[in-house]
Design an enzyme around this catalytic site. Structure first.
Site, short mmCIF file in Angstrom:
data_model
loop_
_atom_site.label_atom_id
_atom_site.label_comp_id
_atom_site.label_asym_id
_atom_site.label_seq_id
_atom_site.Cartn_x
_atom_site.Cartn_y
_atom_site.Cartn_z
N CYS A 73 0.86 -1.18 0.00
CA CYS A 73 0.00 0.00 0.00
C CYS A 73 0.90 1.23 0.00
O CYS A 73 1.70 1.41 0.93
CB CYS A 73 -0.86 -0.04 1.26
SG CYS A 73 -1.91 1.40 1.50
N CYS A 183 -0.84 3.79 -6.50
CA CYS A 183 -1.73 3.12 -5.54
C CYS A 183 -1.90 1.70 -6.04
O CYS A 183 -2.11 1.48 -7.25
CB CYS A 183 -3.08 3.85 -5.51
SG CYS A 183 -4.36 2.97 -4.58
N1 DGL Z 1 -3.83 0.40 -2.10
C1 DGL Z 1 -3.68 1.60 -1.33
C2 DGL Z 1 -2.47 2.37 -1.83
O1 DGL Z 1 -1.62 1.79 -2.48
C3 DGL Z 1 -4.97 2.35 -1.28
C4 DGL Z 1 -5.03 3.36 -0.20
C5 DGL Z 1 -6.39 3.70 0.28
O2 DGL Z 1 -7.02 2.85 0.90
O3 DGL Z 1 -6.81 4.85 0.08
O4 DGL Z 1 -2.30 3.54 -1.59
#
Ligand code: DGL
Length: 259
Positions: A73, A183
């Protein structure tokens, strides 16, 4: 030690895009994936809350005896990985937007970055961008609402197409030739992005680089699983098992976990 699993966590289902790269490069490793979908999105939370949730996810994976944790993440990496590394003794691999390769290879001297508010406002993101942007213009765009739609299973919907168009417009106006996906949810948008972007715009994310880094650290620390049997993979979510299952091969079963 070597048969212990690699722990992977994300605010939700997006980190499965990173899991897939890890599984492809390290097929004999066991993995445990934790999706904190009940608390997604992390992107609009304070740095303090992102850290608290990252600690909770880490403790869960440590209780499962993981030998290394991949913070799959960008938002959690940019806001929490420093403290995680200072607090726990196992290695942590993080993910950050691929600004460096995009800037290095851009011919138009303009690259776009689509990421969460939490990532784009973090100190780590600014430091990395300042270090690598050189003379390249970086057009930053918060992907407000994207994670929520993916978590709701509406990844390739018309609603998503409508949401994305105005996010891409300023980048196209600036003549970008690279779009950086900052993301881990966003690689699942690829079919829509290919449809909405001109052919010369290259789309890059950091999933493969994270898998390579994971391998390098396992080798360096003598933690590689030397088994020749394919790894065992467990998936847990505190959100919809159905949405997560749809992103995975049917040989994997997603389990609901109240955490
Ligand atoms: N997969 C997360 C990232 O890479 C998402 C973050 C979120 O939940 O806003 O930032």
């Amino acid at each position: 030690m070597n048969t212990q699993a690699i722990g992977i966590f994300d605010s939700g289902v997006g980190g499965t895009s990173v899991y897939k790269e890890i599984e492809a490069l390290l097929p004999f490793e066991n993995t445990i994936y934790l999706a904190d979908s009940a608390n997604a999105p992390y992107g609009n939370k304070s740095a303090e809350d992102i850290l608290k949730l990252s600690i909770k996810n880490t403790e869960y994976l440590l209780n499962k005896n993981c030998k290394l944790i991949v913070v799959a993440c960008n938002t959690a990496t940019t806001n929490a990985i420093k403290v995680l590394r200072e607090t726990y003794s196992i290695p942590f691999i993080g993910i950050e937007p691929a600004i460096k390769p995009a800037s290095l290879n851009s011919k138009t001297k303009a690259v776009g970055i689509l990421a969460t508010k939490g990532t784009l406002s973090s100190d780590l993101f600014h430091k990395t961008t300042d270090l690598y942007r050189n003379d390249v213009e970086v057009i930053e765009q918060v992907g407000e609402g994207i994670v929520q739609l993916i978590e709701a299973g509406e990844t390739l919907s018309d609603t998503m197409r409508t949401l994305l168009k105005p996010y891409l417009k300023p980048m196209l106006d600036a003549n970008i030739d690279y779009l950086v996906l900052g993301c881990t949810h966003y690689p699942y948008l690829l079919p829509l992005l290919l449809e909405l972007l001109p052919k010369h715009v290259k789309i890059i994310d950091s999933g493969e680089a994270v898998a390579r880094q994971t391998k390098a650290i396992l080798e360096q620390q003598n933690l590689l699983n030397t088994s020749t049997k394919l790894g065992h993979h467990e998936f847990f979510t505190n959100g919809s098992t159905k949405v997560m299952q749809a992103l995975l091969n049917e040989k994997h079963t997603v389990k609901f976990l109240n955490f």
